[in-house]
Design an enzyme around this catalytic site. Structure first.
Site, mmCIF file in Angstrom:
data_model
loop_
_atom_site.group_PDB
_atom_site.id
_atom_site.type_symbol
_atom_site.label_atom_id
_atom_site.label_comp_id
_atom_site.label_asym_id
_atom_site.label_seq_id
_atom_site.Cartn_x
_atom_site.Cartn_y
_atom_site.Cartn_z
ATOM 1 N N TYR A 104 42.871 34.328 29.082
ATOM 2 C CA TYR A 104 42.181 35.686 28.027
ATOM 3 C C TYR A 104 42.791 34.697 26.908
ATOM 4 O O TYR A 104 43.371 33.506 26.419
ATOM 5 C CB TYR A 104 43.604 36.803 27.553
ATOM 6 C CG TYR A 104 43.189 37.638 28.729
ATOM 7 C CD1 TYR A 104 42.204 38.760 28.747
ATOM 8 C CD2 TYR A 104 43.617 37.774 30.242
ATOM 9 C CE1 TYR A 104 41.738 39.970 29.221
ATOM 10 C CE2 TYR A 104 42.928 39.042 31.029
ATOM 11 C CZ TYR A 104 42.666 39.922 30.711
ATOM 12 O OH TYR A 104 42.326 41.302 31.521
ATOM 13 N N TYR A 143 44.132 35.881 37.316
ATOM 14 C CA TYR A 143 44.684 35.136 36.987
ATOM 15 C C TYR A 143 46.792 36.032 37.315
ATOM 16 O O TYR A 143 46.826 36.671 37.728
ATOM 17 C CB TYR A 143 45.307 35.408 35.413
ATOM 18 C CG TYR A 143 44.680 37.111 34.975
ATOM 19 C CD1 TYR A 143 46.317 37.016 34.328
ATOM 20 C CD2 TYR A 143 43.617 37.888 34.580
ATOM 21 C CE1 TYR A 143 46.392 38.817 34.263
ATOM 22 C CE2 TYR A 143 43.856 38.915 33.890
ATOM 23 C CZ TYR A 143 45.054 40.117 33.652
ATOM 24 O OH TYR A 143 45.075 40.558 33.347
ATOM 25 N N ARG A 153 46.433 39.610 39.395
ATOM 26 C CA ARG A 153 45.318 40.453 39.313
ATOM 27 C C ARG A 153 44.263 40.177 39.889
ATOM 28 O O ARG A 153 43.459 39.420 39.402
ATOM 29 C CB ARG A 153 44.789 40.946 37.510
ATOM 30 C CG ARG A 153 45.960 41.471 36.373
ATOM 31 C CD ARG A 153 46.491 42.507 36.385
ATOM 32 N NE ARG A 153 45.830 43.679 37.225
ATOM 33 C CZ ARG A 153 45.296 44.554 36.858
ATOM 34 N NH1 ARG A 153 44.702 44.107 35.241
ATOM 35 N NH2 ARG A 153 44.272 45.521 36.907
ATOM 36 N N HIS A 156 38.597 41.731 36.805
ATOM 37 C CA HIS A 156 38.402 43.260 35.792
ATOM 38 C C HIS A 156 37.708 42.736 35.032
ATOM 39 O O HIS A 156 38.386 42.132 33.769
ATOM 40 C CB HIS A 156 39.756 44.183 36.307
ATOM 41 C CG HIS A 156 40.920 43.631 35.598
ATOM 42 N ND1 HIS A 156 41.504 42.377 35.751
ATOM 43 C CD2 HIS A 156 41.597 43.884 33.919
ATOM 44 C CE1 HIS A 156 42.336 42.098 34.991
ATOM 45 N NE2 HIS A 156 42.699 42.609 33.263
ATOM 46 N N HIS A 158 37.796 45.126 30.910
ATOM 47 C CA HIS A 158 38.798 46.489 30.432
ATOM 48 C C HIS A 158 37.189 46.663 28.995
ATOM 49 O O HIS A 158 36.454 46.819 28.785
ATOM 50 C CB HIS A 158 39.489 45.711 29.148
ATOM 51 C CG HIS A 158 40.502 45.816 29.926
ATOM 52 N ND1 HIS A 158 42.489 45.607 30.269
ATOM 53 C CD2 HIS A 158 41.099 44.294 30.199
ATOM 54 C CE1 HIS A 158 43.299 45.343 31.243
ATOM 55 N NE2 HIS A 158 42.688 44.500 30.894
#
Lengths: 232, 199
Positions: A104, A143, A153, A156, A158
């Site tokens: 991110y 990640y 995770r 995905h 959000h």
């Protein structure tokens, strides 16, 4: 004045799901106090085209500095409905995600994977008159995170949506079909078993754009509202 | 009903550049922030501030608070509310968003106006929505005002709340050198756990 369906707690995760460790001290522990929606809950913010920049729907372009972002280009589209099957037009969808390497832009993300100078990973769009939306992005990478040993995770994106009122508001995550990490992810698994599949997008060759991007469909269902204006 | 609701999921720790980008100094726009007032506005200007605490009393640095409220005349900026006796206010947005990660003390803060009562016989309040890492479904609460004691006493929603817990919904007023401030802390758990509503 109005009818509104309830939050369907057989679809939503419980506040505390012990396998997801952060929920243990952060989820509400006491019973919610049930109230009937009033004007406060039947109304909410409305956003129009003025809230959007020209590239906000295209995460492959809105963060470019000196080239295209790395990774697998995808297009994500779908329709937003209420529980009665009525499309919800003109509602704001905000998205954010990791880059193709699973990193991110967020300043606190310490995962040892590269940032992409040409990818921000955030965008937004409005649904059209039929409740449809579409945005272009890069398929996010998996990640690691600190929940438990070897916790990763699943891929995905959000999603944040408003719908017609503050009570229809929701934040969710879209996952990808066939991801082997789903079965090990305590956030995905916190969702009631019968509802989990509604978080997984569908790969579609019809949505896939020739020579350009793989296509995924993610339809979203918000609470139903039957409302009539209040005049006095 | 023909379709089932899409399940909620946590915002996770990295919502900031998606939802509150300018507040957190990211290179991306945002649709809402902590200022609900744009220009001239009716009513009393207030700041609403507080912190969000976890079950061990630790202030949470990755929470996002949203508020939605009527203006000083008790009118909501929404097509559903067409009441002419309660004028809309062009300078007032009604919606705000604030993360708790940008201030040293991890508080949230909104610049807004004190709402009017939206309905006769009800007390004025602000709807407040809590999102945070670890919270799998967002939580709704309400901010009532301590200087509205007699209205609070008869408010039908406050009266649904067990008396011993009503205090968790009352913001404390103080007059500071820079204006009127209402303080409203949110406790996710513990003996001070905020009342959350199923609306």
């Amino acid at each position: 004045m109005s009818d509104m369906t309830k939050r369907d707690w057989s679809s939503h995760p419980a506040f505390i799901s012990p396998e997801y460790k952060s929920s243990v001290l952060r989820g509400a522990s006491q019973n919610l106090v049930r109230i009937d929606p009033e004007l406060a809950e039947l109304t909410g913010p409305a956003f129009g085209a003025e809230a959007l920049g020209p590239l906000d729907h295209d995460l492959t372009r809105n963060g470019r500095v000196n080239g295209a972002p790395l990774g697998e280009r995808i297009v994500v589209t779908g329709q937003v409905f209420d529980e009665f099957g009525k499309p919800i037009p003109n509602t704001l969808i905000e998205v954010w995600q990791a880059n193709a390497a699973g990193r991110y832009v967020h300043k606190r993300d310490q995962h040892d994977a590269p940032l992409d100078p040409n990818f921000l990973g955030a965008g937004r769009c409005l649904t059209d008159a039929e409740g449809r939306y579409k945005f272009y992005t890069i398929k996010p990478g998996a990640y690691p995170w600190g929940n438990h040993p070897n916790a990763w995770r699943p891929n995905h994106i959000h999603f944040s949506l408003f719908g017609p009122s503050i009570a229809t508001r929701i934040v969710t995550q879209m996952y990808f079909p066939g991801d082997p990490l789903l079965a090990y992810d305590p956030i995905f698994e916190s969702t009631p078993a019968g509802a989990r599949d509604r978080l997984i997008s569908e790969f579609s060759l019809d949505v896939t754009e020739e020579g350009f991007s793989l296509g995924y469909i993610f339809n979203i269902v918000l609470r139903g509202v039957n409302a009539t204006p209040v005049e006095a | 009903m023909t379709m089932k609701q899409t399940p909620s999921q946590t915002v996770g720790p990295y919502f900031a550049y998606g939802l509150t980008a300018q507040q957190y100094h990211y290179d991306h726009g945002q649709v809402a922030g902590s200022q609900l007032v744009r220009g001239e506005v009716q009513g009393e200007r207030i700041r609403l501030t507080g912190k969000v605490y976890d079950g061990e009393g630790v202030a949470i640095d990755d929470a996002m608070i949203e508020i939605w409220q009527a203006n000083a005349a008790g009118r909501f900026n929404h097509p559903l509310d067409q009441r002419e006796g309660r004028p809309l206010d062009q300078g007032f947005l009604g919606f705000g968003r604030c993360g708790t990660g940008t201030r040293d003390d991890l508080s949230y803060e909104f610049n807004t106006v004190k709402p009017g009562a939206a309905q006769d016989g009800h007390a004025p309040f602000i709807t407040l929505v809590v999102f945070l890492r670890g919270l799998l479904s967002h939580a709704y609460t309400r901010v009532y005002f301590e200087d509205e004691g007699s209205a609070n006493d008869v408010d039908p929603v406050l009266n649904k709340v067990p008396a011993a817990r009503r205090h968790t919904l009352i913001a404390r007023r103080s007059e500071t050198g820079t204006g009127v401030e209402y303080h409203f802390n949110i406790h996710m758990q513990g003996d001070k756990e905020t009342v959350f509503f199923d609306v």
